[in-house]
Design a protein around this motif. Structure first.
Motif, PDB file in Angstrom:
ATOM      1  N   THR A 123       0.736  -1.200  -0.021  1.00 53.28           N
ATOM      2  CA  THR A 123       0.062   0.060  -0.029  1.00 53.28           C
ATOM      3  C   THR A 123       0.989   1.382  -0.076  1.00 53.28           C
ATOM      4  OG1 THR A 123      -1.754  -1.189   1.125  1.00 53.28           O
ATOM      5  CG2 THR A 123      -1.823   1.226   1.349  1.00 53.28           C
ATOM      6  N   ARG A 124       0.622   2.181  -0.858  1.00 56.33           N
ATOM      7  CA  ARG A 124       1.107   3.516  -0.820  1.00 56.33           C
ATOM      8  C   ARG A 124       1.373   4.257   0.369  1.00 56.33           C
ATOM      9  NH1 ARG A 124      -1.515   5.702  -6.155  1.00 56.33           N
ATOM     10  NH2 ARG A 124      -0.984   7.523  -5.205  1.00 56.33           N
ATOM     11  N   TYR A 125       2.215   5.424   0.398  1.00 52.20           N
ATOM     12  CA  TYR A 125       2.385   6.007   1.469  1.00 52.20           C
ATOM     13  C   TYR A 125       0.901   6.734   2.103  1.00 52.20           C
ATOM     14  CZ  TYR A 125       4.331   9.323   4.869  1.00 52.20           C
ATOM     15  OH  TYR A 125       4.848   9.829   6.007  1.00 52.20           O
ATOM     16  N   GLY A 126       0.474   6.695   3.109  1.00 51.82           N
ATOM     17  CA  GLY A 126      -0.597   7.303   3.679  1.00 51.82           C
ATOM     18  C   GLY A 126      -1.889   6.437   3.139  1.00 51.82           C
ATOM     19  N   GLY A 127      -1.842   5.279   2.114  1.00 52.52           N
ATOM     20  CA  GLY A 127      -3.080   4.729   2.069  1.00 52.52           C
ATOM     21  C   GLY A 127      -3.678   3.829   3.367  1.00 52.52           C
ATOM     22  N   ALA A 128      -4.709   3.149   2.936  1.00 55.36           N
ATOM     23  CA  ALA A 128      -5.467   2.485   3.965  1.00 55.36           C
ATOM     24  C   ALA A 128      -5.860   1.167   3.488  1.00 55.36           C
ATOM     25  CB  ALA A 128      -6.755   3.308   4.625  1.00 55.36           C
ATOM     26  N   VAL A 129      -6.058   0.159   4.552  1.00 53.72           N
ATOM     27  CA  VAL A 129      -6.477  -1.108   4.054  1.00 53.72           C
ATOM     28  C   VAL A 129      -7.536  -1.411   5.061  1.00 53.72           C
ATOM     29  CG1 VAL A 129      -5.676  -3.638   4.282  1.00 53.72           C
ATOM     30  CG2 VAL A 129      -4.157  -1.901   3.458  1.00 53.72           C
ATOM     31  N   ALA A 130      -8.824  -1.791   4.461  1.00 55.14           N
ATOM     32  CA  ALA A 130     -10.016  -2.018   5.237  1.00 55.14           C
ATOM     33  C   ALA A 130     -10.029  -3.728   5.280  1.00 55.14           C
ATOM     34  CB  ALA A 130     -11.315  -1.625   4.491  1.00 55.14           C
ATOM     35  N   ALA A 131      -9.732  -4.353   6.536  1.00 54.62           N
ATOM     36  CA  ALA A 131      -9.786  -5.717   6.617  1.00 54.62           C
ATOM     37  C   ALA A 131     -11.169  -6.234   7.273  1.00 54.62           C
ATOM     38  CB  ALA A 131      -8.625  -6.063   7.565  1.00 54.62           C
ATOM     39  N   CYS A 132     -11.921  -7.279   6.630  1.00 57.70           N
ATOM     40  CA  CYS A 132     -13.311  -7.571   7.163  1.00 57.70           C
ATOM     41  C   CYS A 132     -13.165  -9.149   6.885  1.00 57.70           C
ATOM     42  CB  CYS A 132     -14.020  -7.050   6.211  1.00 57.70           C
ATOM     43  SG  CYS A 132     -14.226  -7.540   4.458  1.00 57.70           S
ATOM     44  N   GLY A 133     -12.164  -9.978   6.686  1.00 60.45           N
ATOM     45  CA  GLY A 133     -12.378 -11.198   6.601  1.00 60.45           C
ATOM     46  C   GLY A 133     -10.995 -12.131   6.696  1.00 60.45           C
ATOM     47  N   LEU A 134     -11.389 -13.645   6.676  1.00 57.19           N
ATOM     48  CA  LEU A 134     -10.307 -14.274   7.159  1.00 57.19           C
ATOM     49  C   LEU A 134     -10.371 -15.645   6.137  1.00 57.19           C
ATOM     50  CD1 LEU A 134     -12.452 -16.566   8.583  1.00 57.19           C
ATOM     51  CD2 LEU A 134     -11.467 -15.279  10.826  1.00 57.19           C
ATOM     52  N   ALA A 135     -10.778 -15.557   4.847  1.00 57.64           N
ATOM     53  CA  ALA A 135     -10.994 -16.705   3.731  1.00 57.64           C
ATOM     54  C   ALA A 135      -9.813 -17.577   3.854  1.00 57.64           C
ATOM     55  CB  ALA A 135     -11.565 -16.146   2.457  1.00 57.64           C
ATOM     56  N   GLN A 136      -8.560 -16.505   3.921  1.00 58.11           N
ATOM     57  CA  GLN A 136      -7.101 -17.518   3.923  1.00 58.11           C
ATOM     58  C   GLN A 136      -6.738 -17.881   5.268  1.00 58.11           C
ATOM     59  OE1 GLN A 136      -3.930 -15.325   2.238  1.00 58.11           O
ATOM     60  NE2 GLN A 136      -2.311 -17.288   2.062  1.00 58.11           N
ATOM     61  N   GLY A 137      -6.867 -17.188   6.364  1.00 55.75           N
ATOM     62  CA  GLY A 137      -6.724 -17.631   7.709  1.00 55.75           C
ATOM     63  C   GLY A 137      -6.874 -16.252   8.494  1.00 55.75           C
ATOM     64  N   ALA A 138      -6.630 -16.689   9.812  1.00 58.95           N
ATOM     65  CA  ALA A 138      -6.955 -15.501  10.692  1.00 58.95           C
ATOM     66  C   ALA A 138      -5.676 -14.812  11.122  1.00 58.95           C
ATOM     67  CB  ALA A 138      -7.872 -16.158  11.980  1.00 58.95           C
ATOM     68  N   ASP A 139      -4.570 -15.531  10.829  1.00 63.55           N
ATOM     69  CA  ASP A 139      -3.211 -15.173  11.033  1.00 63.55           C
ATOM     70  C   ASP A 139      -2.969 -13.843  10.253  1.00 63.55           C
ATOM     71  OD1 ASP A 139      -3.096 -16.558   8.893  1.00 63.55           O
ATOM     72  OD2 ASP A 139      -1.211 -16.630   9.204  1.00 63.55           O
ATOM     73  N   LEU A 140      -2.066 -13.080  10.968  1.00 64.46           N
ATOM     74  CA  LEU A 140      -1.615 -11.931  10.198  1.00 64.46           C
ATOM     75  C   LEU A 140      -0.056 -11.741  10.364  1.00 64.46           C
ATOM     76  CD1 LEU A 140      -1.906  -9.273   8.665  1.00 64.46           C
ATOM     77  CD2 LEU A 140      -2.487  -8.040  10.802  1.00 64.46           C
ATOM     78  N   PRO A 141       0.691 -12.544   9.386  1.00 65.00           N
ATOM     79  CA  PRO A 141       2.030 -12.631   9.364  1.00 65.00           C
ATOM     80  C   PRO A 141       2.815 -11.354   8.840  1.00 65.00           C
ATOM     81  CG  PRO A 141       1.289 -14.030   7.905  1.00 65.00           C
ATOM     82  CD  PRO A 141       0.012 -13.460   8.515  1.00 65.00           C
ATOM     83  N   ALA A 142       2.497 -10.245   9.538  1.00 68.85           N
ATOM     84  CA  ALA A 142       3.287  -9.098   8.998  1.00 68.85           C
ATOM     85  C   ALA A 142       4.291  -8.289  10.027  1.00 68.85           C
ATOM     86  CB  ALA A 142       2.135  -8.253   8.647  1.00 68.85           C
ATOM     87  N   THR A 143       4.650  -7.348   9.440  1.00 66.29           N
ATOM     88  CA  THR A 143       5.576  -6.541  10.344  1.00 66.29           C
ATOM     89  C   THR A 143       4.902  -5.099  10.705  1.00 66.29           C
ATOM     90  OG1 THR A 143       6.925  -5.259   8.839  1.00 66.29           O
ATOM     91  CG2 THR A 143       7.683  -7.853   9.420  1.00 66.29           C
ATOM     92  N   VAL A 144       5.530  -4.303  11.463  1.00 66.50           N
ATOM     93  CA  VAL A 144       4.888  -2.925  11.627  1.00 66.50           C
ATOM     94  C   VAL A 144       5.513  -2.090  10.640  1.00 66.50           C
ATOM     95  CG1 VAL A 144       4.712  -3.273  14.202  1.00 66.50           C
ATOM     96  CG2 VAL A 144       6.943  -2.175  13.209  1.00 66.50           C
ATOM     97  N   MET A 145       6.168  -2.460   9.720  1.00 67.02           N
ATOM     98  CA  MET A 145       7.279  -1.622   8.729  1.00 67.02           C
ATOM     99  C   MET A 145       6.153  -0.759   7.926  1.00 67.02           C
ATOM    100  SD  MET A 145      10.159  -1.876   9.410  1.00 67.02           S
ATOM    101  CE  MET A 145      11.258  -3.159  10.141  1.00 67.02           C
ATOM    102  N   PRO A 146       5.038  -1.047   7.243  1.00 62.94           N
ATOM    103  CA  PRO A 146       4.196  -0.308   6.551  1.00 62.94           C
ATOM    104  C   PRO A 146       3.659   0.688   7.263  1.00 62.94           C
ATOM    105  CG  PRO A 146       3.687  -2.590   6.026  1.00 62.94           C
ATOM    106  CD  PRO A 146       4.655  -2.719   7.142  1.00 62.94           C
ATOM    107  N   PHE A 147       3.198   0.547   8.584  1.00 62.43           N
ATOM    108  CA  PHE A 147       2.547   1.390   9.167  1.00 62.43           C
ATOM    109  C   PHE A 147       3.631   2.579   9.805  1.00 62.43           C
ATOM    110  CE2 PHE A 147       0.966  -2.956  10.148  1.00 62.43           C
ATOM    111  CZ  PHE A 147      -0.064  -3.011   9.145  1.00 62.43           C
ATOM    112  N   ILE A 148       4.779   2.034  10.116  1.00 62.82           N
ATOM    113  CA  ILE A 148       5.657   3.256  10.921  1.00 62.82           C
ATOM    114  C   ILE A 148       6.511   3.865   9.850  1.00 62.82           C
ATOM    115  CG2 ILE A 148       5.514   2.102  13.012  1.00 62.82           C
ATOM    116  CD1 ILE A 148       8.451   0.962  12.511  1.00 62.82           C
TER     117      ILE A 148
END
Length: 327
Positions: A232-257
């Motif tokens: 996602t581009r700088y300042g963008g937003a992601v609306a999360a509403c489902g878990l068809a692939q899975g309930a986990d979120l294997p991410a880092t804080v990098m996109p946010f900070i």
């Protein structure tokens, strides 16, 4: 007596359509003659017993319903009012709407917009209402047409299909991610300008990736959501509403900070009444009748819901499944 899809566990799980009487209904101050219901992913999980969705037994399945009030002790509703119900634990802890009759709480109900009949309302259902909640959240964040590509994951599913249609109608450039290459014509007809293979997003990826999306509507979760955030581009937003692939979120804080990306959680089950009303008003304004028909083209009778639930869970359904309670 009336027909209902009853889920039981005593001790083995069973799902069957059978006749029940008024005494089978739960407490509530509004009784609704359900004309149409629908089959959501959560309903599919409950009916096939693939996930512990149901928390009270026996249960009538169905988290959505649309019909006409037949009895009311609630000041907001009178006999003859047309209403729609989404969520609030119905079909999980409170007997639901895959039935010819439901007893509900008046504060859960939304007046059905004049633009829709009950079939159209259930072609939209919780999936379409959730897609609208995602769009509203992205708009509150500042998303405007012309900002750049908007990604929709799980694009041939209920949430995804409506999200593609809504975003395109509102003037956004929509990229649809799907694992069903054969559904390209369907997605383009809904308004997708580009289609990508979901495999581009579904495997582990780098914490930060090339900036691609002005915004995202994600109904998939897991690695797909992590990669969407990372792209996602700088300042963008992601609306999360489902878990068809899975309930986990294997991410880092990098996109946010490092890019100021916002992750917007979308809850359709307990959303406040004012937000529900806004969502249904916008759906009435922003969804064309022909689009609703294309998304909700599949209709089954009550007697066909169990088989349809199996097909839904096996990934053999696109768009929405409308259920007529007459059969």
């Amino acid at each position: 007596m009336f027909k209902a899809l009853v889920l039981e566990k005593n001790p083995d799980f069973t799902a069957h359509v059978r006749e029940v009487d008024e005494d089978f209904l739960p407490e509530g101050d509004v009784t609704v003659a359900i004309r149409h219901s629908t089959l959501n992913y959560k309903d599919g999980l409950a009916i096939t017993n693939r996930s512990p969705v149901v928390r009270s037994w026996p249960m009538v399945a169905g988290i959505d319903g649309a019909g006409t009030v037949t009895e009311s002790r609630h000041p907001a509703w009178k006999v003859g009012d047309r209403v729609v119900l989404n969520g609030f634990g119905v079909g999980e802890t409170h007997k639901g709407c895959l039935a010819q009759r439901a007893r509900l709480k008046g504060e859960w109900l939304v007046r059905l917009p004049e633009a829709f009949d009950t079939r159209q309302a259930m072609a939209i259902g919780t999936a379409g209402y959730t897609a609208m909640l995602c769009v509203l959240a992205l708009e509150r964040h500042g998303l405007k047409p012309g900002a750049g590509e908007v990604l929709v994951t799980g694009a041939t599913g209920g949430v995804g299909s409506v999200a593609v249609a809504l975003l395109s109608k509102l003037g956004h450039q929509v990229t649809a991610a799907t694992g069903k290459a054969s559904e390209g014509d369907y997605l383009q007809a809904l308004g997708a300008s580009r289609i990508i293979d979901r495999a581009e997003l579904s495997s582990p990826g780098k914490p930060l990736q090339k900036e691609r999306w002005a915004a995202v509507v994600d109904s998939v979760g897991s690695h797909t959501l992590a990669n969407a955030c990372a792209q996602t581009r700088y300042g963008g937003a992601v609306a999360a509403c489902g878990l068809a692939q899975g309930a986990d979120l294997p991410a880092t804080v990098m996109p946010f900070i490092l890019r100021g990306v916002s992750l917007l959680g979308i809850d359709s089950v307990m959303a406040p009444l004012a937000l529900r009303q806004q969502a249904w008003e916008r759906l009435a304004r922003d969804l064309r009748p022909e689009t609703i028909q294309a998304i909700g083209a599949l209709e089954v009778p009550l007697s066909g819901v169990i088989d349809a639930a199996r097909r839904l869970m096996d990934g053999q359904v696109r768009g929405r499944i409308v259920v007529s309670t007459e059969g």
